[in-house]
Design a protein around this motif. Structure first.
Motif, short mmCIF file in Angstrom:
data_model
loop_
_atom_site.label_atom_id
_atom_site.label_comp_id
_atom_site.label_asym_id
_atom_site.label_seq_id
_atom_site.Cartn_x
_atom_site.Cartn_y
_atom_site.Cartn_z
N TYR A 28 28.50 -16.75 -20.00
CA TYR A 28 27.49 -16.34 -19.02
C TYR A 28 27.90 -15.02 -18.39
O TYR A 28 29.08 -14.68 -18.33
CB TYR A 28 27.24 -17.41 -17.97
CG TYR A 28 28.45 -17.96 -17.27
CD1 TYR A 28 28.84 -17.48 -16.02
CD2 TYR A 28 29.20 -18.99 -17.83
CE1 TYR A 28 29.94 -18.01 -15.36
CE2 TYR A 28 30.29 -19.52 -17.19
CZ TYR A 28 30.66 -19.04 -15.95
OH TYR A 28 31.76 -19.56 -15.30
N GLY A 56 23.04 -16.45 -20.42
CA GLY A 56 24.15 -17.26 -20.89
C GLY A 56 23.87 -17.88 -22.24
O GLY A 56 22.77 -17.74 -22.80
N LEU A 111 25.56 -22.10 -12.54
CA LEU A 111 24.46 -21.40 -13.18
C LEU A 111 23.20 -22.13 -12.76
O LEU A 111 22.98 -23.28 -13.16
CB LEU A 111 24.61 -21.42 -14.70
CG LEU A 111 25.64 -20.47 -15.32
CD1 LEU A 111 27.05 -20.77 -14.84
CD2 LEU A 111 25.58 -20.52 -16.82
N CYS A 114 18.65 -22.89 -14.95
CA CYS A 114 18.80 -22.66 -16.39
C CYS A 114 17.64 -23.27 -17.19
O CYS A 114 17.09 -24.30 -16.80
CB CYS A 114 20.09 -23.28 -16.90
SG CYS A 114 21.58 -22.56 -16.22
#
Length: 154
Positions: A28, A56, A111, A114
């Motif tokens: 990422y 990512g 993250l 996503c």
């Protein structure tokens, strides 16, 4: 001389509240594209806040692909859909120091927002473990509790 350093086996990955251990790779990154204000000046007279962009990819062992996709698949009636569900991916970095050595704090990258945007398989004859590579759309990366730009929602 040197302290112990993190290695790939020191990470744990959490998706939607479930830990998952069968990632061959997790990648990422993010950028903040800033534009300069120059007008007739030969040097920048200022800059914009910029446009933040993260991305990512992950690689999952093929045998465990269903264990990875089940918690993130869309709820009914779109239960077979894989590319529009939104999920968070949390990576914990924890070094297991030997007795007598200081235990470093656990680091956590998150993250956020996503979505899977594609997948691929590279297969060839031999004894290698088969895996599925997946590209990720990532809305925001929180780097060990630090926002890339101040004022972003977490």
């Amino acid at each position: 001389f040197g302290a112990l350093q993190y290695q790939y086996s020191n990470i744990s990955v959490n998706i939607s509240g479930q830990y998952f251990t069968f990632f061959n790779s997790v990648n990422y990154s993010d950028t903040n594209d800033v534009a300069e204000a120059r007008a007739i000046s030969p040097y920048p007279m200022g800059s914009t806040l910029g446009e933040y962009k993260a991305s990512g990819s992950i690689e999952v062992q093929k045998l465990y692909w269903p264990q990875f996709t089940n918690p993130i698949k869309a709820p009914p009636p779109q239960a077979n859909s894989l590319y529009h569900p939104i999920f968070d991916l949390t990576l914990l970095f924890h070094l297991r120091a030997p007795d007598g050595q200081p235990q470093p704090a656990v680091m956590t990258d998150v993250l956020k927002g996503c979505r899977l945007t594609g997948q691929s398989m590279d297969m060839s004859a031999g004894n290698g473990v088969l895996s599925t590579k997946m590209n990720l759309y990532v809305a925001l990366i929180v780097w060990d509790g630090i926002l890339p730009i101040s004022g972003l929602p977490t």
